[in-house]
Design a protein around this motif. Structure first.
Motif, PDB file in Angstrom:
ATOM      1  N   LEU A  42       0.880  -1.168   0.000  1.00  0.00           N
ATOM      2  CA  LEU A  42       0.000   0.000   0.000  1.00  0.00           C
ATOM      3  C   LEU A  42       0.913   1.211   0.000  1.00  0.00           C
ATOM      4  CD1 LEU A  42      -2.686   1.503   0.254  1.00  0.00           C
ATOM      5  CD2 LEU A  42      -2.571   1.141   2.735  1.00  0.00           C
ATOM      6  N   LEU A  99     -10.898  -1.812   3.014  1.00  0.00           N
ATOM      7  CA  LEU A  99     -10.794  -0.401   2.651  1.00  0.00           C
ATOM      8  C   LEU A  99     -11.668   0.417   3.596  1.00  0.00           C
ATOM      9  CD1 LEU A  99     -11.066  -0.710  -1.238  1.00  0.00           C
ATOM     10  CD2 LEU A  99      -8.996  -0.615   0.156  1.00  0.00           C
ATOM     11  N   THR A 155     -11.146   7.241   2.067  1.00  0.00           N
ATOM     12  CA  THR A 155      -9.748   7.017   1.721  1.00  0.00           C
ATOM     13  C   THR A 155      -9.606   6.764   0.227  1.00  0.00           C
ATOM     14  OG1 THR A 155      -9.911   4.633   2.109  1.00  0.00           O
ATOM     15  CG2 THR A 155      -9.257   6.006   3.976  1.00  0.00           C
ATOM     16  N   SER A 156      -8.388   6.995  -0.228  1.00  0.00           N
ATOM     17  CA  SER A 156      -8.001   6.630  -1.586  1.00  0.00           C
ATOM     18  C   SER A 156      -6.707   5.846  -1.453  1.00  0.00           C
ATOM     19  CB  SER A 156      -7.803   7.872  -2.460  1.00  0.00           C
ATOM     20  OG  SER A 156      -7.437   7.498  -3.770  1.00  0.00           O
ATOM     21  N   SER A 157      -6.721   4.571  -1.859  1.00  0.00           N
ATOM     22  CA  SER A 157      -5.602   3.671  -1.592  1.00  0.00           C
ATOM     23  C   SER A 157      -5.050   3.127  -2.898  1.00  0.00           C
ATOM     24  CB  SER A 157      -6.056   2.509  -0.705  1.00  0.00           C
ATOM     25  OG  SER A 157      -6.660   2.996   0.484  1.00  0.00           O
ATOM     26  N   THR A 158      -3.715   3.194  -3.028  1.00  0.00           N
ATOM     27  CA  THR A 158      -3.053   2.691  -4.227  1.00  0.00           C
ATOM     28  C   THR A 158      -2.202   1.482  -3.859  1.00  0.00           C
ATOM     29  OG1 THR A 158      -2.995   4.893  -5.233  1.00  0.00           O
ATOM     30  CG2 THR A 158      -1.472   3.233  -6.106  1.00  0.00           C
ATOM     31  N   PHE A 159      -2.449   0.373  -4.554  1.00  0.00           N
ATOM     32  CA  PHE A 159      -1.768  -0.884  -4.260  1.00  0.00           C
ATOM     33  C   PHE A 159      -0.875  -1.288  -5.434  1.00  0.00           C
ATOM     34  CE2 PHE A 159      -5.692  -0.945  -1.824  1.00  0.00           C
ATOM     35  CZ  PHE A 159      -5.275  -1.377  -0.574  1.00  0.00           C
ATOM     36  N   THR A 217      -5.671   1.814  -7.888  1.00  0.00           N
ATOM     37  CA  THR A 217      -6.163   2.754  -6.876  1.00  0.00           C
ATOM     38  C   THR A 217      -7.651   2.533  -6.627  1.00  0.00           C
ATOM     39  OG1 THR A 217      -4.514   4.395  -7.526  1.00  0.00           O
ATOM     40  CG2 THR A 217      -6.417   5.187  -6.271  1.00  0.00           C
ATOM     41  N   THR A 238     -11.010   4.086  -4.381  1.00  0.00           N
ATOM     42  CA  THR A 238     -11.516   5.270  -3.686  1.00  0.00           C
ATOM     43  C   THR A 238     -12.796   4.902  -2.945  1.00  0.00           C
ATOM     44  OG1 THR A 238     -10.588   6.718  -5.388  1.00  0.00           O
ATOM     45  CG2 THR A 238     -12.301   7.642  -3.953  1.00  0.00           C
TER      46      THR A 238
END
Length: 344
Positions: A292, A314, A318-322, A340, A342
């Protein structure tokens, strides 16, 4: 009036002095019926709870009315058991019981009585010390275990497997119930009986960094139907990971999610799929990691062939980029495309 007096022995405990007297009196008799009184006198140690037993000599004699005991008749066999109020008989104490009976043909007096299971022998029996029988101890038969493979000091190369084999025997007519192979104290395989006393398994050693070797301690033990175990002495083997030869191409990895959805309205758990390919001959995937951003997550993937799956939660807002990083057995590292998600 017909009377019979007898000395009867009885036992109220395994080591009690015992003896008693029974006075059986037919106080009246008429055609087809009679009245009997029985006096039971305890001559031994006090008893608490008793049963008097006797047999009618004639098949047509039977109880019709009883008192002062719980009576029962089965065929010619008769029993009388104390009630609550007359259960205790001290030394020289008596219980008086009786019944009305029926008869046909003849009405003979019972020949013998028992009290608490002991037949009349007359007088008072002395105290008896119980005889204790000691069961001989059962011999312990531990398993005898011997290594067959590998041999001590053997060297193996990754990738590959190490054949594990041992014999396990036990005497005394007992049997081997399990064989376990361990590496550095951790069970890696259960032995399967192949022929006779031989048990086998396979161990796949971990792939180390290219050009390195690792020494492992191997153990084998066996259990028996006596829940006893035996073990062979541990042995050492060395596993070598060869250095890279020529050009090593890093694995290719593509990251996706089933359905392609990357935007969610509430917290959820998503599945990430990493498809891995390594074109170098003999190259193996040694580790697959989920990141992450720059943080490696403690997530263990499941895999089917070259497809690896992760599940991660999640959070809202949040906005998460893996990304996924794949390591091969020759030190190559492949990094996937970013993905990503969101959450609003």
């Amino acid at each position: 009036m017909v009377a019979m007096m007898a000395a009867i022995s009885h036992a109220s405990a395994a080591n009690a002095a015992a003896g008693c007297r029974v006075n059986y009196v037919v106080t009246s008799q008429w055609t087809g019926g009679f009245h009997a009184d029985i006096a039971v006198t305890n001559l031994g140690d006090p008893v608490n709870g008793w049963t008097l037993r006797f047999a009618f000599p004639a098949v047509d004699q039977r109880l019709t009315q009883t008192w002062s005991a719980t009576w029962a008749q089965a065929g010619q066999q008769v029993s009388a058991t104390n009630l609550g109020w007359n259960a205790t008989l001290g030394t020289n104490g008596s219980a008086n019981i009786g019944f009305v009976g029926a008869w046909s043909g003849s009405n003979p007096i019972p020949a013998s009585f028992t009290l608490n299971g002991v037949t009349c022998t007359g007088g008072v029996l002395p105290s008896v010390t119980p005889t204790r029988t000691t069961t001989p101890p059962v011999a312990d038969w531990p398993a005898i275990v011997t290594w067959l493979s590998p041999t001590a000091g053997a060297v193996y190369t990754t990738p590959g497997t190490v054949p594990l084999a041992a014999t396990a025997t036990v005497g005394g007519g007992h049997s081997i119930t399990s064989v376990s192979f361990r590496v550095d104290g951790v069970t890696v395989a259960r032995g399967v009986r192949t022929t006779g006393d031989r048990f086998e398994a396979l161990w796949t050693p971990p792939i180390g960094e290219p050009g390195t070797s690792t020494t492992f301690v191997l153990y084998v033990s066996a259990g028996t139907d006596q829940s006893l175990s035996g073990a062979a002495p541990p042995l050492l083997v060395t596993v070598v990971t060869p250095a890279s030869t020529g050009t090593n191409h890093p694995p290719a990895v593509a990251l996706s999610t089933p359905g392609g959805q990357t935007y969610f309205l509430e917290p959820t758990t998503v599945t990430l799929v990493a498809d891995v390919a390594d074109t170098d001959p003999g190259d193996l995937v040694s580790r697959v990691e989920l990141y992450l951003g720059a943080t490696r997550l403690a997530v263990t993937p499941t895999n089917s062939g070259q497809r690896y799956q992760f599940q991660t939660a999640l959070s809202a807002g949040t906005s998460s980029t893996f990304t996924v990083r794949v390591h091969d057995s020759h030190g190559g590292i492949g990094i996937s495309n970013p993905l990503t998600f969101t959450i609003r």
